[in-house]
Design an enzyme around this catalytic site. Sequence first.
Site, PDB file in Angstrom:
ATOM      1  N   HIS A 106       7.320  -9.687 -29.522  1.00  0.00           N
ATOM      2  CA  HIS A 106       6.960  -8.267 -29.527  1.00  0.00           C
ATOM      3  C   HIS A 106       6.226  -7.856 -30.805  1.00  0.00           C
ATOM      4  O   HIS A 106       6.123  -6.675 -31.117  1.00  0.00           O
ATOM      5  CB  HIS A 106       8.210  -7.413 -29.342  1.00  0.00           C
ATOM      6  N   ASP A 175      14.382   2.101 -29.783  1.00  0.00           N
ATOM      7  CA  ASP A 175      14.072   2.791 -28.529  1.00  0.00           C
ATOM      8  C   ASP A 175      13.993   1.817 -27.354  1.00  0.00           C
ATOM      9  O   ASP A 175      14.318   2.173 -26.228  1.00  0.00           O
ATOM     10  CB  ASP A 175      12.742   3.541 -28.648  1.00  0.00           C
ATOM     11  N   GLU A 291      14.540  12.693 -32.188  1.00  0.00           N
ATOM     12  CA  GLU A 291      13.173  12.220 -32.349  1.00  0.00           C
ATOM     13  C   GLU A 291      12.220  13.344 -31.980  1.00  0.00           C
ATOM     14  O   GLU A 291      12.552  14.221 -31.174  1.00  0.00           O
ATOM     15  CB  GLU A 291      12.878  10.993 -31.479  1.00  0.00           C
TER      16      GLU A 291
END
Length: 534
Positions: A106, A175, A291
């Site tokens: 990632h 997240d 957030e």
Amino acid sequence: MADNVPIATYVMVIYFIYVSHLMSTSGQPKSWTNLLPTKLQNIHLADRLSDDPSAIKLASTDFGNMAKEIPAAVLYPSSNNDIASLIKFSHSSSPPFQIAARGQGHSIRGQAMARDGVVVDMKSLRNHRNGNGVKVSSAASSSVGWYADVGGEQLWVDVLNATLEHGFAPVSWTDYLYLTVGGTLSNAGISGQTFRFGPQISNVLEMDVITGKGDFVTCSPEKNTELFYAVLGGLGQFGIIVRARIPLEPAPKTVKWVRMLYNDFSAFTRDQEHLISFNGRKQKNAVNYLEGSLLMSQGPHPNNWRSSFFSLSDHSKIISLLTKYGILYCLEVVKFYDDHTLASMDTEVQALWEELSFMPGFVYEKDVLYVDFLNRVRSGEIKLQSQGLWDVPHPWLNLFVPKSHISDFNNGVFNDIILKRNITTGPILVYPMIRSKWDDRMSAIIPDEEVFYTIGFLHSSGFDNWGALDVQNKEILQFCYDSGIEVKQYLPNYKTTEEWRYHFGIKWRTFQERKNQFDPKIILSPGHRIFTND
């Protein structure tokens, strides 16, 4: 095998594969293997190292889809010893070859790649854990309480599911949960819980690490402390995390999930800063997650990739506001609750909202299961995959911006660069953190101010036009430099040692000393290009 692999590395790795193959198939070393050091004569990695084209291709790419570095081979370890043996072999070789640990791949700019070296596919370890990759325990006689010993290759979603079976869970998340534990701990691991519980690296009790010398070391704040603090946020430069002990707390069952819209940036940031001022780990009136993000007419649809939240009847009203203001600011807040706190939840939430300045009539609430909230990005990922829009270039830019300059950043970047260019695709996150929730002994770099904002430009694009977004990223960084805004990159990407020296600032000398101590031959994590200008 790639044509551009240097002969020395190629011969070294193939020699390693061939010798291991002879030893593993015959059961006895061939006489000429005595040329190897004694400590390497009994290793058996023939069925673990591969230069198959499909293996090489996968190890040459990442989530960013903008970089490509071809390794000489890929290691599929069956145990921690396989990883240690590979590193020791490189460390004893002249010259050594470089090694990178790859979890889910990632990274954005090739950070988990190893050009002409060996990529360690950490996912392979999951197939050899016999279901024991996450072990939940209780230390009732100490202050630790419940904790989980987790393999570095394990996904956070698997940690969540395994710990929930015992009614517990970690308190700090990212997240997106389909990331490896070792991967996020090598960076920081941030999300909307960070203001209260700190990043994931602030929630680790102990680790097992294989250093750049091939040493297997258990470290903690009390034992081998220099390695412990070096590895957390250390970008993989000092060792490969193969186990982390994560503290757990009782897990809630349900959450109240709220989004509020603003057309005024000052009110938006003021309310965020007010809410994070209640940040005690046990503070009852504190929110559990916070957030912020931007909505723009040319950006993500109100039903963005992260979750479906706004009803269809609200879309026209929101789009009308976007037409009028250009940008709307969305504040996202979550409060956890269970059967015992259900009765008081609405009262507590209303008391919080009365102190905020969101646009009247633009507050949206829903109640969801705790596990569904934490895994909220997954549904968006599946949808994008079905549309062929997940495995595309992601020219992301993640910044930490000091609170004192967040208004300047809004004026110069959001209201100027972003709106004028009108090319932004993907979410833009804006939310505050608290410096004292981080540990400065760790390698992670953050601004000096007590409150700072994380800004995430999570772009996606086609393979033929990501360059325009990359130019925009450079323009943002140049604006910050010209305006005297001392931002720090999260998931940093630099090309020269001089740029890295500036990034680390006063920590640079310590970072160098730790590299010399734990990876003196500069074997690990070459994709960051910290100690080479190649």
